[in-house]
Design a protein around this motif. Sequence first.
Motif, PDB file in Angstrom:
ATOM      1  N   ASP A 166       8.589 -43.017 -56.738  1.00 18.59           N
ATOM      2  CA  ASP A 166       7.349 -42.253 -56.568  1.00 18.59           C
ATOM      3  C   ASP A 166       6.212 -43.227 -56.293  1.00 18.59           C
ATOM      4  O   ASP A 166       5.771 -43.968 -57.178  1.00 18.59           O
ATOM      5  N   ASP A 217       3.630 -26.480 -46.880  1.00 20.41           N
ATOM      6  CA  ASP A 217       4.041 -26.112 -48.230  1.00 20.41           C
ATOM      7  C   ASP A 217       5.297 -25.253 -48.239  1.00 20.41           C
ATOM      8  O   ASP A 217       5.749 -24.824 -49.288  1.00 20.41           O
ATOM      9  N   ASP A 228      10.889 -28.731 -46.808  1.00 21.04           N
ATOM     10  CA  ASP A 228      11.439 -29.660 -47.788  1.00 21.04           C
ATOM     11  C   ASP A 228      10.739 -31.018 -47.785  1.00 21.04           C
ATOM     12  O   ASP A 228      10.720 -31.717 -48.793  1.00 21.04           O
ATOM     13  N   SER A 246       7.385 -33.353 -47.228  1.00 17.01           N
ATOM     14  CA  SER A 246       5.922 -33.307 -47.176  1.00 17.01           C
ATOM     15  C   SER A 246       5.376 -34.631 -46.650  1.00 17.01           C
ATOM     16  O   SER A 246       5.639 -35.681 -47.226  1.00 17.01           O
ATOM     17  N   ASN A 276       4.205 -35.919 -51.973  1.00 20.57           N
ATOM     18  CA  ASN A 276       5.303 -35.558 -52.867  1.00 20.57           C
ATOM     19  C   ASN A 276       5.824 -34.156 -52.550  1.00 20.57           C
ATOM     20  O   ASN A 276       6.613 -33.980 -51.643  1.00 20.57           O
ATOM     21  N   LYS A 277       5.355 -33.144 -53.244  1.00 19.04           N
ATOM     22  CA  LYS A 277       5.934 -31.816 -53.091  1.00 19.04           C
ATOM     23  C   LYS A 277       5.040 -30.842 -52.331  1.00 19.04           C
ATOM     24  O   LYS A 277       5.447 -29.711 -52.079  1.00 19.04           O
ATOM     25  N   TYR A 278       3.858 -31.245 -51.995  1.00 19.34           N
ATOM     26  CA  TYR A 278       2.909 -30.293 -51.430  1.00 19.34           C
ATOM     27  C   TYR A 278       2.044 -30.999 -50.402  1.00 19.34           C
ATOM     28  O   TYR A 278       1.764 -32.191 -50.517  1.00 19.34           O
ATOM     29  N   TYR A 286      -1.713 -34.993 -53.218  1.00 22.52           N
ATOM     30  CA  TYR A 286      -0.360 -35.399 -52.820  1.00 22.52           C
ATOM     31  C   TYR A 286       0.716 -34.574 -53.514  1.00 22.52           C
ATOM     32  O   TYR A 286       1.902 -34.762 -53.275  1.00 22.52           O
ATOM     33  N   ASP A 287       0.304 -33.648 -54.357  1.00 24.06           N
ATOM     34  CA  ASP A 287       1.235 -32.777 -55.064  1.00 24.06           C
ATOM     35  C   ASP A 287       0.497 -31.476 -55.362  1.00 24.06           C
ATOM     36  O   ASP A 287      -0.690 -31.339 -55.070  1.00 24.06           O
ATOM     37  N   TYR A 288       1.181 -30.519 -55.963  1.00 18.89           N
ATOM     38  CA  TYR A 288       0.568 -29.218 -56.222  1.00 18.89           C
ATOM     39  C   TYR A 288      -0.719 -29.316 -57.016  1.00 18.89           C
ATOM     40  O   TYR A 288      -1.631 -28.514 -56.831  1.00 18.89           O
ATOM     41  N   GLN A 347      -3.209 -24.992 -59.198  1.00 17.99           N
ATOM     42  CA  GLN A 347      -2.518 -25.469 -58.004  1.00 17.99           C
ATOM     43  C   GLN A 347      -3.447 -25.380 -56.802  1.00 17.99           C
ATOM     44  O   GLN A 347      -4.136 -24.376 -56.616  1.00 17.99           O
TER      45      GLN A 347
END
Length: 616
Positions: A71, A223, A226, A228, A246-248, A264-266, A288
């Motif tokens: 990460d 969003d 798979d 991002s 990352n995830k979002y 970088y994420d939710y 979020q």
Amino acid sequence: MMKTVKEIVKRERQKGRRRVGIMIVLIALCATAIFFGTKAYHNYKEEEFFKSVKEKEIKVTPKSITHKQTDIFTQSYQKETDDQLKALKKGKNYTFNKPLIVWNAYGTYTTSLYYYAKNDRASYAVCTVEASEAGASPYKRTLKSVSGKKYVTTHEYQIKGLVPGAKNKITMQFFNEDGRAVGKTHFYVTAPKDDVIPAILKKNTGTSKAKMSDGLFCLFGHDKADVSNIYLYDNNGVSRGRMPLNKYRTDRFLFIKGQLVYSYDYNKIAFTNCIGKVTRTIDIGNYQFHHDFRYDKKHDKIICLVNNLDKDTIEDTIVQVDIKTGKTSMLFDCEKILPLMRKLAIQRKGGRNTYGGTELDWIHINSFDFLDDGNSLVLSSREQSSILKIKNIYTKPELDYVIHRGTIYNGTDIAKYQLKREGDFVANAGQHTITVEYDDSLPEGQYYLYMFNNNYGRATSIPTFDWSMYPNVGNFKSGTSYYSKFLVDEKTRTYKLAQQFSLPYSAIVSSVQHLGGNIPFSSGMSKTFGEYDKEFCSHFEQIAYPPNFLRELALKFCFRQKSLKLRHSSNWAANLFKIWQNSNAAFSVAYLIFIIYLKSGVWTITRLDNLSECVC
């Protein structure tokens, strides 16, 4: 006799003083001659040095950093880089002719280079990245030092904008306070190929004769996929790498006190410095992100559109993040501003919102901008096809005015807040990226609002919405979208059309922005992004290839901090991020948020739709 002796002594003393004076003059003349002679020699040597500064090619072999941590936004990942860079520098003398070059040292930009060298002559650096064989446009930037000083002897930079899978020429030029070159080198590196980056299917060249704005187009991620990333493209449509998330997706780039800031994420925000190092992260807690966030410099806060995970509604909450403390707190909840509209709204058919959840998407705030009083903002509501001004946001938030063409507020206490429409023009329907623009030539109380006017006619939570007030409004698949610019007069409580031209149609998402005299845009559902001049002539339109993509935000950044402003004057300079020079490196940021929906080979818009449409 005594008188004669005294006269003789007096004459001798006078002669002595004259001799001393002559000696002093001679010494001064000699010192002056030596001083000017030395200076002349020094100047001569300096001129010889400057004449000798010729651009030369150097050979470099970029190093790589290895990581146990995966990460990149963690302290341990960044420390692994710091430790290895320190080891590489230990006992070494890196110069302009033999610099330390490292691939993507801090992990934040895949085709970036870490550059390190020392020189005893203080100077600043100008970097040019070229990849002519790949058809890329030259990317030239003045780099920003880690210390923040312009003239430095230790040169430590992140070079951005290399073309993946291509041979890149990097030219480094160093200039002193007099603007004279103290070093010029160039070297070649081939950046790794990256199959994750979507290709451009085609490029349509427009009719405009104006110069395109400076910078890179940034596709801000997605969003509903798979992978991002933030994807970067130049004015020729050539990929200039990506920035992993990352995830979002992220929703915007901010520059705060010399740092590049983005989500970088939710629920997480990253601060990165001019060499790409993550220096700080903020977790906003049980919220979020969605759609937009901006920096309020006066209050030193980041204002964010969020989902409150404790609520049974979505996209109706605004929070404030204190930069100093990192704490997140509620700014206001739209339910308290428009309680009746929340009460009247219903869940869409099937019982689920467009994201697949059961939360009610009753207002769908998708963008906002600040007004110059320091305590107000305008919100764009896609669901209600309205633009709302909220005043006293830091003290007692309340509705100030509404721009809405339809009848949904008839018979409610909200109707009295509606501005009067002057003239006949295409109304805002499902609009995105609302932006405030001030003009010094306008009288007090007047300003512009511009937007990507999707001109899309559907509101699933308001089945009684009368779309007859919107002639030729589009449906989910076809219609005409517009760049729309309204002139608002708060004193007369009116608004009217200032400018408008058609854009490739997109029922949802999409964006426009002002940058360098032009208007970069993205049209999400048509999968296009491009740029128009101020006469509304097209420079070009590009279509991105859609593998594994459903949604993207695209901004054009002129990564140059001075180009990032929260307000616009009468010219078109702006608040776009065409791409990011970050005043530090090889970027130029402008501020254009392109939200692009692209079909995926696995998850298509139809699949996500399930019950009807996938809307954002």
